[in-house]
Write an enzyme that holds these catalytic residues in place. Structure first.
Site, short mmCIF file in Angstrom:
data_model
loop_
_atom_site.label_atom_id
_atom_site.label_comp_id
_atom_site.label_asym_id
_atom_site.label_seq_id
_atom_site.Cartn_x
_atom_site.Cartn_y
_atom_site.Cartn_z
N ASP A 81 48.27 52.54 36.63
CA ASP A 81 49.05 52.45 35.39
C ASP A 81 49.44 53.88 34.96
O ASP A 81 48.57 54.70 34.71
CB ASP A 81 48.17 51.80 34.31
CG ASP A 81 48.94 51.25 33.14
OD1 ASP A 81 49.05 50.02 33.03
OD2 ASP A 81 49.40 52.07 32.31
N ASN B 107 61.35 51.51 29.97
CA ASN B 107 60.90 50.28 29.29
C ASN B 107 61.91 49.81 28.24
O ASN B 107 62.20 50.53 27.28
CB ASN B 107 59.57 50.51 28.58
CG ASN B 107 58.44 50.77 29.55
OD1 ASN B 107 58.46 51.77 30.28
ND2 ASN B 107 57.46 49.89 29.59
N TYR C 157 57.15 47.36 43.86
CA TYR C 157 58.26 47.60 42.93
C TYR C 157 58.78 49.04 43.08
O TYR C 157 59.96 49.27 43.28
CB TYR C 157 57.77 47.33 41.52
CG TYR C 157 58.82 47.37 40.44
CD1 TYR C 157 59.88 46.45 40.42
CD2 TYR C 157 58.74 48.29 39.40
CE1 TYR C 157 60.83 46.47 39.40
CE2 TYR C 157 59.68 48.31 38.37
CZ TYR C 157 60.72 47.40 38.38
OH TYR C 157 61.65 47.41 37.36
N ASP C 158 57.85 50.00 42.99
CA ASP C 158 58.25 51.41 43.01
C ASP C 158 58.97 51.75 44.30
O ASP C 158 60.05 52.36 44.30
CB ASP C 158 57.02 52.33 42.88
CG ASP C 158 56.22 52.09 41.62
OD1 ASP C 158 56.50 51.10 40.91
OD2 ASP C 158 55.30 52.88 41.34
N GLY D 278 44.16 52.98 25.44
CA GLY D 278 45.39 52.92 24.64
C GLY D 278 46.06 54.27 24.46
O GLY D 278 47.03 54.38 23.71
P1 NAD Z 1 63.77 39.58 34.60
O1 NAD Z 1 62.63 39.15 35.45
O2 NAD Z 1 63.94 38.98 33.27
O3 NAD Z 1 65.14 39.42 35.38
C1 NAD Z 1 65.27 39.52 36.77
C2 NAD Z 1 66.15 38.37 37.25
O4 NAD Z 1 66.34 38.50 38.67
C3 NAD Z 1 65.53 37.00 37.02
O5 NAD Z 1 66.46 36.14 36.39
C4 NAD Z 1 65.17 36.51 38.42
O6 NAD Z 1 65.18 35.11 38.52
C5 NAD Z 1 66.23 37.21 39.26
N1 NAD Z 1 65.88 37.38 40.67
C6 NAD Z 1 64.77 37.96 41.19
N2 NAD Z 1 64.80 37.92 42.53
C7 NAD Z 1 65.97 37.31 42.88
C8 NAD Z 1 66.59 36.98 44.12
N3 NAD Z 1 66.01 37.26 45.30
N4 NAD Z 1 67.79 36.37 44.10
C9 NAD Z 1 68.40 36.07 42.92
N5 NAD Z 1 67.87 36.35 41.72
C10 NAD Z 1 66.66 36.97 41.70
O7 NAD Z 1 63.64 41.18 34.48
P2 NAD Z 1 64.47 42.21 33.58
O8 NAD Z 1 63.53 42.90 32.69
O9 NAD Z 1 65.66 41.56 33.00
O10 NAD Z 1 64.93 43.26 34.68
C11 NAD Z 1 66.24 43.21 35.25
C12 NAD Z 1 66.46 44.42 36.13
O11 NAD Z 1 66.33 45.63 35.38
C13 NAD Z 1 65.47 44.51 37.30
O12 NAD Z 1 66.16 44.97 38.44
C14 NAD Z 1 64.49 45.55 36.82
O13 NAD Z 1 63.88 46.23 37.90
C15 NAD Z 1 65.37 46.47 35.99
N6 NAD Z 1 64.58 47.18 34.98
C16 NAD Z 1 64.15 46.54 33.84
C17 NAD Z 1 63.36 47.24 32.93
C18 NAD Z 1 62.88 46.61 31.66
O14 NAD Z 1 62.15 47.25 30.91
N7 NAD Z 1 63.26 45.38 31.33
C19 NAD Z 1 62.99 48.56 33.19
C20 NAD Z 1 63.41 49.15 34.37
C21 NAD Z 1 64.22 48.46 35.26
N1 UDP Z 2 49.48 47.02 28.23
C1 UDP Z 2 48.43 46.79 27.35
N2 UDP Z 2 48.18 45.50 26.96
C2 UDP Z 2 48.92 44.46 27.39
C3 UDP Z 2 50.00 44.69 28.29
C4 UDP Z 2 50.24 46.00 28.69
O1 UDP Z 2 47.73 47.72 26.93
O2 UDP Z 2 48.62 43.32 26.98
C5 UDP Z 2 49.75 48.41 28.62
C6 UDP Z 2 49.89 48.65 30.13
O3 UDP Z 2 48.64 48.91 30.72
C7 UDP Z 2 50.81 49.86 30.17
C8 UDP Z 2 51.72 49.68 28.94
O4 UDP Z 2 51.04 48.74 28.09
O5 UDP Z 2 50.07 51.04 30.01
C9 UDP Z 2 53.09 49.11 29.26
O6 UDP Z 2 52.90 47.97 30.10
P1 UDP Z 2 54.08 47.03 30.55
O7 UDP Z 2 53.47 45.96 31.42
O8 UDP Z 2 54.86 46.60 29.38
O9 UDP Z 2 55.07 47.93 31.43
P2 UDP Z 2 54.89 49.21 32.40
O10 UDP Z 2 55.46 50.31 31.63
O11 UDP Z 2 53.43 49.44 32.71
O12 UDP Z 2 55.68 48.83 33.59
#
Ligand code: NAD
Ligand code: UDP
Length: 312
Positions: free
Chosen positions: A273, A175, A146-147, A208
């Protein structure tokens, strides 16, 4: 009428984004292969006359007939549990999928907005993180799919900007939580709320003491909208809520909001983490005039109401 293509439109954030774009008068084409998303997230949009859904993997040839003004690339598994399960898919959608969406934007003379992440900062040695911080990332560890996928995506977006003049916007999203998260996506908010609703103890990973900063989805969408429509923005912009909390604190808040004392069980901290995470949002405040408005208690309340309506 502007026309927007939203990849990942059936996901948690993507579906809220489609809704907002339609409300702003855009025609919207959502492209999603449903790997982690769901048609259920689009149930209220499917009848909208300006909304189209295309079920497609965006790592494959991406052809959208007609004009396109904005391409918003949100497709990617986003929860640590999801991207651990779909590691190669995560790398592909952030590398090949970003390439395809930038190619689409170039061909259509459209603006491109990339959903990047606070994970580009890795396990940060600077807190809060400004956009100028380069990060502390394990290139082949548990979170690397991911990163590094997102770091590559940012580099590719900047290369398309410099070499092809594509107008690119990079949102470094921290987040985010709210209605339409999957109860089983493994992220901390749905995990804790689901566990408390079922009367199970909350699973705190590690002791935590690690921190996160939680942004309600409506606030995020407002930030994305401003970033998308601003005349000119150079480089990535952090979008998140600087209200930093420990995970132990989150466990206590969620139990209090639900009026449930279910207790806590401690589980091992997953590898790599991050110990802290908090956005420095000075740039978003200055350039976009944006800052989150929804308090943690309010946002969690709305999210809990949503989960109560699902089968927790
Ligand atoms: P999510 O998993 O709910 O949504 C991702 C969507 O992308 C899904 O509907 C999935 O089916 C679709 N998808 C994945 N691979 C695909 C592909 N190859 N072709 C077509 N569709 C595909 O996740 P989310 O939380 O809604 O995240 C959406 C975006 O925001 C992501 O790019 C994620 O990295 C970014 N983001 C989210 C958060 C958060 O906290 N929710 C934080 C940082 C970045
Ligand atoms: N976490 C936790 N219990 C859970 C799920 C997550 O303590 O049941 C912790 C996890 O280890 C991280 C933080 O909560 O430190 C946020 O996790 P999340 O998976 O929501 O997103 P992240 O910020 O790590 O991508």
């Amino acid at each position: 009428m502007p026309r927007s293509v939203v990849t990942g439109g059936a996901g948690f954030v993507g579906s809220h984004l489609c809704e907002r774009l339609l409300a702003e008068g855009h025609a919207v084409v959502a492209v999603d292969n449903l790997i982690t998303g769901s048609r259920q997230n689009l149930k209220d949009l499917r009848r909208h006359p300006k909304f189209t859904f295309v079920r497609q993997d965006v790592t494959e040839d991406l052809r959208i007939p007609g004009k396109v003004d904005f391409v918003l690339h949100f497709a990617s598994p986003a929860s640590p549990v999801d991207y651990a399960k779909y590691g190669i898919q995560t790398l592909k959608v952030n590398a090949l999928g970003t390439h395809k969406t930038l190619g689409l934007a170039k061909a259509k003379h459209a603006r491109h907005l990339l959903a990047s992440t606070s994970e580009v900062y890795g396990d940060p040695e600077v807190n809060p993180q400004p956009e100028t911080y380069w990060g502390h990332v394990n290139p082949n560890g548990a979170r690397s799919v991911y990163d590094e996928g997102k770091r590559f995506a940012e580099a590719l977006a900047m290369a398309y900007h410099h070499e092809h003049g594509v107008d690119v916007r990079i949102a470094r999203i921290f987040n985010t939580y709210g209605p339409r998260m999957r109860l089983d996506d493994g992220r901390v908010v749905p995990n804790f709320v689901g566990q408390a609703l079922r009367g199970e103890p909350l699973t705190v990973y590690g002791d935590g003491s690690q921190t996160r900063s939680f942004c309600y989805v409506d606030d995020l969408i407002e930030g994305i909208w401003r970033l998308l429509t601003a005349d000119r923005v150079e480089g990535p912009v952090n979008l998140g809520n600087p209200d930093e909390r420990t995970i132990a604190e989150m466990a206590a808040i969620i139990q209090r909001l639900l009026g449930k004392d279910v207790g806590i069980v401690y589980r091992p901290l997953p590898p790599d983490d991050p110990k802290v995470r908090c956005p420095d949002i000075t740039k978003a405040r200055t350039v976009l005039g944006w800052q989150p408005k929804v308090s943690l208690a309010d946002g969690l309340g709305r999210t809990i109401d949503f989960f109560k309506g699902t089968s927790a």
